[in-house]
Scaffold this active site. Structure first.
Site, PDB file in Angstrom:
ATOM      1  N   VAL A  53       0.834  -1.202   0.000  1.00  0.00           N
ATOM      2  CA  VAL A  53       0.000   0.000   0.000  1.00  0.00           C
ATOM      3  C   VAL A  53       0.874   1.259   0.000  1.00  0.00           C
ATOM      4  O   VAL A  53       0.580   2.226  -0.703  1.00  0.00           O
ATOM      5  CB  VAL A  53      -0.997   0.001   1.184  1.00  0.00           C
ATOM      6  CG1 VAL A  53      -1.808   1.298   1.215  1.00  0.00           C
ATOM      7  CG2 VAL A  53      -1.930  -1.198   1.093  1.00  0.00           C
ATOM      8  N   CYS A  54       1.949   1.231   0.757  1.00  0.00           N
ATOM      9  CA  CYS A  54       2.849   2.400   0.793  1.00  0.00           C
ATOM     10  C   CYS A  54       3.456   2.661  -0.580  1.00  0.00           C
ATOM     11  O   CYS A  54       3.568   3.811  -1.008  1.00  0.00           O
ATOM     12  CB  CYS A  54       3.953   2.196   1.826  1.00  0.00           C
ATOM     13  SG  CYS A  54       3.342   2.082   3.524  1.00  0.00           S
ATOM     14  N   THR A  55       3.825   1.596  -1.269  1.00  0.00           N
ATOM     15  CA  THR A  55       4.378   1.752  -2.613  1.00  0.00           C
ATOM     16  C   THR A  55       3.339   2.366  -3.548  1.00  0.00           C
ATOM     17  O   THR A  55       3.643   3.309  -4.292  1.00  0.00           O
ATOM     18  CB  THR A  55       4.880   0.399  -3.151  1.00  0.00           C
ATOM     19  OG1 THR A  55       5.929  -0.069  -2.288  1.00  0.00           O
ATOM     20  CG2 THR A  55       5.402   0.528  -4.577  1.00  0.00           C
TER      21      THR A  55
END
Length: 160
Positions: A53-55
């Site tokens: 999700v961060c990516t």
């Protein structure tokens, strides 16, 4: 846990190490909130480099960076990983915005977004040119994030 700042609050100053990718060179420096006065600032707190999700979030903001900058904003990604991890993440994904290291989570704590197990809640804060909080998005679990278009709309509201 501290409370998150309220809309209209002056955000306390901080200084964090970080860096940004420019071509093939990763420039390391310290970033200070006070040095951004006079222009809007987007702070995108995320739990970890190179996680799914961060990516997706950071790639979305990097891809939309020109639009955010056209609104006069500076965008910083902030997470608990060190600058070496940020450099690898930026290089791997060709991220265009600075990534700052909040290893002790002091800044995340000051924003009231630390959380057990995940370290911090995925959060985005827009600070106006006078250092006041204009807008915020703080997740409970951390799997969602506002798209760059939402941030652009909030930045446009600063000039209305």
């Amino acid at each position: 846990m501290a409370n998150t700042p309220k809309i209209g609050d002056v955000v306390g100053d901080f200084r964090l190490p970080g860096g940004h990718l420019d071509g093939d060179t990763f420039h390391r420096t310290d970033y200070a909130l006070a040095e951004q006065r006079g222009q809007p600032l987007v702070l995108a707190f995320y739990p970890g480099d190179a996680t799914p999700v961060c990516t997706a979030q950071l790639c979305s903001y990097s891809d939309g960076l020109a639009e955010l900058q056209a609104a006069g904003a500076v965008v910083w990604g902030i997470s608990p990983q060190g600058v070496d991890s940020h450099e690898a993440f930026a290089r791997d994904r060709r991220l265009k915005m600075p990534l700052l290291s909040d290893e002790g989570r002091a800044v995340a704590k000051s924003f009231g977004i630390t959380a057990p197990l995940i370290g911090l809640r995925r959060s985005v804060f827009i600070i106006d040119p006078h250092g006041r909080l204009h807008w915020k998005h703080v997740t409970a679990v951390g799997a969602t994030y506002p798209p760059a278009a939402t941030l652009s709309a909030q930045l446009a509201a600063l000039t209305d």
